[in-house]
Design a protein around this motif. Structure first.
Motif, PDB file in Angstrom:
ATOM      1  N   PHE A 124       0.841  -1.204   0.000  1.00  0.00           N
ATOM      2  CA  PHE A 124       0.000   0.000   0.000  1.00  0.00           C
ATOM      3  C   PHE A 124       0.874   1.251   0.000  1.00  0.00           C
ATOM      4  CE2 PHE A 124      -3.839  -2.156   2.277  1.00  0.00           C
ATOM      5  CZ  PHE A 124      -4.099  -2.852   1.116  1.00  0.00           C
ATOM      6  N   TYR A 125       1.883   1.241   0.831  1.00  0.00           N
ATOM      7  CA  TYR A 125       2.737   2.413   0.933  1.00  0.00           C
ATOM      8  C   TYR A 125       3.504   2.642  -0.361  1.00  0.00           C
ATOM      9  CZ  TYR A 125       6.398   5.553   2.578  1.00  0.00           C
ATOM     10  OH  TYR A 125       7.245   6.619   2.717  1.00  0.00           O
ATOM     11  N   ALA A 126       3.978   1.576  -0.954  1.00  0.00           N
ATOM     12  CA  ALA A 126       4.834   1.726  -2.138  1.00  0.00           C
ATOM     13  C   ALA A 126       4.040   2.128  -3.380  1.00  0.00           C
ATOM     14  CB  ALA A 126       5.584   0.425  -2.402  1.00  0.00           C
TER      15      ALA A 126
ATOM     16  N   ALA B 192      -2.608   8.261   2.397  1.00  0.00           N
ATOM     17  CA  ALA B 192      -3.895   7.575   2.523  1.00  0.00           C
ATOM     18  C   ALA B 192      -5.031   8.586   2.600  1.00  0.00           C
ATOM     19  CB  ALA B 192      -3.901   6.682   3.763  1.00  0.00           C
ATOM     20  N   PHE B 193      -4.783   9.671   3.314  1.00  0.00           N
ATOM     21  CA  PHE B 193      -5.820  10.699   3.408  1.00  0.00           C
ATOM     22  C   PHE B 193      -6.104  11.306   2.046  1.00  0.00           C
ATOM     23  CE2 PHE B 193      -7.334  15.016   3.888  1.00  0.00           C
ATOM     24  CZ  PHE B 193      -8.329  14.886   4.830  1.00  0.00           C
ATOM     25  N   GLY B 194      -5.071  11.599   1.303  1.00  0.00           N
ATOM     26  CA  GLY B 194      -5.263  12.181  -0.024  1.00  0.00           C
ATOM     27  C   GLY B 194      -6.003  11.239  -0.951  1.00  0.00           C
ATOM     28  N   GLU B 195      -5.744   9.952  -0.793  1.00  0.00           N
ATOM     29  CA  GLU B 195      -6.361   8.987  -1.699  1.00  0.00           C
ATOM     30  C   GLU B 195      -7.785   8.636  -1.288  1.00  0.00           C
ATOM     31  OE1 GLU B 195      -3.988   5.521  -2.354  1.00  0.00           O
ATOM     32  OE2 GLU B 195      -5.508   4.546  -3.601  1.00  0.00           O
TER      33      GLU B 195
ATOM     34  N   SER C 244     -13.631   7.583   2.570  1.00  0.00           N
ATOM     35  CA  SER C 244     -13.723   6.737   3.749  1.00  0.00           C
ATOM     36  C   SER C 244     -13.523   7.544   5.033  1.00  0.00           C
ATOM     37  CB  SER C 244     -12.658   5.639   3.659  1.00  0.00           C
ATOM     38  OG  SER C 244     -12.393   5.117   4.938  1.00  0.00           O
ATOM     39  N   PRO C 245     -14.581   7.774   5.778  1.00  0.00           N
ATOM     40  CA  PRO C 245     -14.459   8.496   7.042  1.00  0.00           C
ATOM     41  C   PRO C 245     -13.512   7.785   7.997  1.00  0.00           C
ATOM     42  CG  PRO C 245     -16.779   8.214   6.424  1.00  0.00           C
ATOM     43  CD  PRO C 245     -15.978   7.377   5.491  1.00  0.00           C
ATOM     44  N   GLU C 246     -13.460   6.467   7.897  1.00  0.00           N
ATOM     45  CA  GLU C 246     -12.569   5.690   8.752  1.00  0.00           C
ATOM     46  C   GLU C 246     -11.108   6.076   8.491  1.00  0.00           C
ATOM     47  OE1 GLU C 246     -13.949   3.925  10.899  1.00  0.00           O
ATOM     48  OE2 GLU C 246     -12.614   2.339  11.605  1.00  0.00           O
ATOM     49  N   VAL C 247     -10.729   6.103   7.237  1.00  0.00           N
ATOM     50  CA  VAL C 247      -9.358   6.475   6.887  1.00  0.00           C
ATOM     51  C   VAL C 247      -9.075   7.899   7.337  1.00  0.00           C
ATOM     52  CG1 VAL C 247      -7.809   6.951   4.962  1.00  0.00           C
ATOM     53  CG2 VAL C 247      -9.167   4.860   4.971  1.00  0.00           C
ATOM     54  N   ALA C 248     -10.019   8.796   7.090  1.00  0.00           N
ATOM     55  CA  ALA C 248      -9.819  10.187   7.491  1.00  0.00           C
ATOM     56  C   ALA C 248      -9.629  10.280   9.005  1.00  0.00           C
ATOM     57  CB  ALA C 248     -11.019  11.035   7.054  1.00  0.00           C
ATOM     58  N   ARG C 249     -10.406   9.498   9.736  1.00  0.00           N
ATOM     59  CA  ARG C 249     -10.330   9.555  11.199  1.00  0.00           C
ATOM     60  C   ARG C 249      -8.965   9.056  11.691  1.00  0.00           C
ATOM     61  NH1 ARG C 249     -12.986   5.242  13.773  1.00  0.00           N
ATOM     62  NH2 ARG C 249     -10.845   4.830  14.430  1.00  0.00           N
ATOM     63  N   ILE C 250      -8.509   7.939  11.141  1.00  0.00           N
ATOM     64  CA  ILE C 250      -7.226   7.397  11.589  1.00  0.00           C
ATOM     65  C   ILE C 250      -6.092   8.366  11.268  1.00  0.00           C
ATOM     66  CG2 ILE C 250      -5.576   5.513  11.280  1.00  0.00           C
ATOM     67  CD1 ILE C 250      -7.907   3.651  10.828  1.00  0.00           C
ATOM     68  N   ALA C 251      -6.128   8.949  10.084  1.00  0.00           N
ATOM     69  CA  ALA C 251      -5.081   9.910   9.719  1.00  0.00           C
ATOM     70  C   ALA C 251      -5.117  11.104  10.680  1.00  0.00           C
ATOM     71  CB  ALA C 251      -5.273  10.378   8.278  1.00  0.00           C
ATOM     72  N   ARG C 252      -6.315  11.580  10.956  1.00  0.00           N
ATOM     73  CA  ARG C 252      -6.431  12.726  11.861  1.00  0.00           C
ATOM     74  C   ARG C 252      -5.906  12.364  13.241  1.00  0.00           C
ATOM     75  NH1 ARG C 252     -11.418  13.242  13.569  1.00  0.00           N
ATOM     76  NH2 ARG C 252     -12.108  12.809  11.436  1.00  0.00           N
ATOM     77  N   GLU C 253      -6.258  11.180  13.706  1.00  0.00           N
ATOM     78  CA  GLU C 253      -5.787  10.760  15.028  1.00  0.00           C
ATOM     79  C   GLU C 253      -4.267  10.692  15.082  1.00  0.00           C
ATOM     80  OE1 GLU C 253      -9.616   7.991  16.346  1.00  0.00           O
ATOM     81  OE2 GLU C 253      -7.654   7.086  15.968  1.00  0.00           O
ATOM     82  N   GLN C 254      -3.676  10.178  14.019  1.00  0.00           N
ATOM     83  CA  GLN C 254      -2.219  10.088  14.021  1.00  0.00           C
ATOM     84  C   GLN C 254      -1.593  11.482  14.144  1.00  0.00           C
ATOM     85  OE1 GLN C 254       0.431  10.735  11.618  1.00  0.00           O
ATOM     86  NE2 GLN C 254       1.932   9.639  12.856  1.00  0.00           N
ATOM     87  N   LYS C 255      -2.166  12.427  13.390  1.00  0.00           N
ATOM     88  CA  LYS C 255      -1.615  13.788  13.411  1.00  0.00           C
ATOM     89  C   LYS C 255      -1.831  14.450  14.770  1.00  0.00           C
ATOM     90  CE  LYS C 255      -0.090  13.450   9.330  1.00  0.00           C
ATOM     91  NZ  LYS C 255       1.309  12.958   9.314  1.00  0.00           N
ATOM     92  N   THR C 256      -3.009  14.298  15.317  1.00  0.00           N
ATOM     93  CA  THR C 256      -3.264  14.951  16.602  1.00  0.00           C
ATOM     94  C   THR C 256      -2.442  14.287  17.711  1.00  0.00           C
ATOM     95  OG1 THR C 256      -5.242  13.605  16.835  1.00  0.00           O
ATOM     96  CG2 THR C 256      -5.542  15.824  16.003  1.00  0.00           C
ATOM     97  N   ASP C 257      -2.235  12.986  17.593  1.00  0.00           N
ATOM     98  CA  ASP C 257      -1.358  12.306  18.548  1.00  0.00           C
ATOM     99  C   ASP C 257       0.034  12.936  18.536  1.00  0.00           C
ATOM    100  OD1 ASP C 257      -3.135  10.501  19.536  1.00  0.00           O
ATOM    101  OD2 ASP C 257      -1.879   8.751  19.132  1.00  0.00           O
ATOM    102  N   PHE C 258       0.550  13.103  17.346  1.00  0.00           N
ATOM    103  CA  PHE C 258       1.885  13.682  17.222  1.00  0.00           C
ATOM    104  C   PHE C 258       1.904  15.110  17.782  1.00  0.00           C
ATOM    105  CE2 PHE C 258       4.862  16.178  14.518  1.00  0.00           C
ATOM    106  CZ  PHE C 258       6.039  15.655  15.013  1.00  0.00           C
ATOM    107  N   GLN C 259       0.851  15.861  17.460  1.00  0.00           N
ATOM    108  CA  GLN C 259       0.780  17.223  17.985  1.00  0.00           C
ATOM    109  C   GLN C 259       0.772  17.229  19.516  1.00  0.00           C
ATOM    110  OE1 GLN C 259      -2.744  18.554  16.002  1.00  0.00           O
ATOM    111  NE2 GLN C 259      -1.737  18.632  14.000  1.00  0.00           N
TER     112      GLN C 259
ATOM    113  N   GLY D  60      -0.185  11.589  -3.429  1.00  0.00           N
ATOM    114  CA  GLY D  60      -0.406  10.465  -2.526  1.00  0.00           C
ATOM    115  C   GLY D  60      -1.204   9.359  -3.180  1.00  0.00           C
ATOM    116  N   GLU D  61      -2.127   9.729  -4.028  1.00  0.00           N
ATOM    117  CA  GLU D  61      -2.986   8.735  -4.648  1.00  0.00           C
ATOM    118  C   GLU D  61      -2.321   8.069  -5.847  1.00  0.00           C
ATOM    119  OE1 GLU D  61      -6.871  10.177  -5.559  1.00  0.00           O
ATOM    120  OE2 GLU D  61      -7.511   8.309  -6.492  1.00  0.00           O
ATOM    121  N   LEU D  62      -1.668   8.849  -6.680  1.00  0.00           N
ATOM    122  CA  LEU D  62      -1.196   8.313  -7.957  1.00  0.00           C
ATOM    123  C   LEU D  62       0.293   8.518  -8.213  1.00  0.00           C
ATOM    124  CD1 LEU D  62      -4.214   9.447 -10.160  1.00  0.00           C
ATOM    125  CD2 LEU D  62      -3.683   7.135  -9.381  1.00  0.00           C
ATOM    126  N   GLY D  63       0.970   9.194  -7.292  1.00  0.00           N
ATOM    127  CA  GLY D  63       2.380   9.503  -7.527  1.00  0.00           C
ATOM    128  C   GLY D  63       3.241   8.276  -7.771  1.00  0.00           C
ATOM    129  N   ALA D  64       2.897   7.190  -7.105  1.00  0.00           N
ATOM    130  CA  ALA D  64       3.715   5.986  -7.258  1.00  0.00           C
ATOM    131  C   ALA D  64       3.408   5.259  -8.553  1.00  0.00           C
ATOM    132  CB  ALA D  64       3.471   5.044  -6.080  1.00  0.00           C
TER     133      ALA D  64
END
Lengths: 190, 190
Positions: free
Chosen positions: A21-23, A109-112, A117-132, B111-115
DNA sequence: CGCGATTGAGAACGCTCGTTCTCAGCGATG
DNA sequence: CATCGCTGAGAACGAGCGTTCTCAATCGCG
């Protein structure tokens, strides 16, 4: 089928999916590719994860724990709060120079899928706020304002996208020196 | 069929596709949706753009010109280089408070298509380096170092992802005040 | 050794979507 | 007025992919 025997499958699948997924992006990777890369047959794969979406959620969780561990390890070598903050940018610097670096997985993942997917948006947001929150904790130890924390987090985010898109690994170094200036300014002002 | 008569079609398609791609993601939007939103039948649509990929390229070009125009307009109200730099963050602030704001379209597309699509990666990279050059030009007028320019650009990028993912529109304000501090520090040091 | 449950490999299904094709309607022209 | 070429709307096609199903091989157990 003991429950413990299923654990290696889960991990293998999550790690393989994470790498793919990442690659290549999430939608670009089919379940067949996950199956091939993990070596886990589709049947077991779907026994563990009811759908690709569910797998993605676990992958993002896994990626979050990896990030947290990396940040913690980087901070471990420092004692003073200032050094722990600067260690974040050192950690980024190391990461950016990795061969398979392709930006922040959560931003990607958020951009894509963030809009779909609200789920993806939520997890991304949580990761960012965690870091903050993490940065805010260190800044508080410093006795500096919450605004400094926000600024330091913005620098880290900006370094990640700049390194990813512009392909400039030295973004971390620039962010680091900027962070130092902002910290100094905040401390002398107080 | 005069060639000039085809122009409105092109624009309508590009604008509709841009809105849809930005709002929902690129792969989540089908050509049928573009057709419905633009009112241009599929046949003419494919007469203008040989494929969805080709359309996407034009959409990204269009988005780039919109961004350039916005930055230029923001800078127009300022005279001193410092104010032109700070105008960038004011521009971001206004943008972040837009209802349909969903982050930087280039970061999302990357993020979506760069790869998968070197073309998309290239356009996103060009947009970022263009912006970096623009900032670098203003910093040079200030007589400050190239590193300051890199730092200011990183702040702008970080503000965009933070505003998008965390949903914090005040990221622009924090980036702006950080920019001011960095600029002051760079100038007093010289 | 025999039998039944389980499992792995991959075929199959159904859906979506990018792209092309069909065909009825319509306007222009001789 | 008749005919021909063009256009629009949407059906059709083919590929890709998420998910499920088939079936033969295998393993455990009596």
């Amino acid at each position: 089928m003991t429950p413990t025997a299923a654990a290696p499958d889960r991990e293998r699948v999550i790690e393989a999916a994470d790498r793919l997924f990442y690659a290549h992006g999430i939608q670009a990777v089919g379940m067949d590719a996950v199956r091939t890369a993990s070596g886990v047959p589709l049947k077991r794969l779907y026994a563990q994860f009811p759908s690709k979406d569910a797998l993605l959620v676990e992958v993002l969780r896994h990626r979050r724990s990896i990030w947290d561990a990396g940040i913690a390890a980087a901070a471990a070598s420092a004692t003073r709060p200032v050094d722990k903050i600067l260690a974040v940018y050192d950690f980024l610097d190391e990461w950016f120079r990795t061969d398979d670096f392709r930006g922040c997985g959560f931003i990607n993942a958020f951009g894509e899928l963030g809009a779909v997917s609200p789920e993806v948006a939520r997890i991304a947001r949580e990761q960012k706020t965690d870091f903050q929150r993490y940065v805010a904790g260190l800044v508080e130890e410093l006795g500096a304002s919450a605004e400094l924390a926000a600024q330091l987090a913005i620098l880290a985010e900006g370094a990640q996208t700049t390194a990813a898109i512009s392909g400039a690994p030295d973004a971390a170094i620039h962010a680091r020196s900027a962070a130092r200036i902002l910290i100094d300014a905040a401390l002398t002002e107080a």
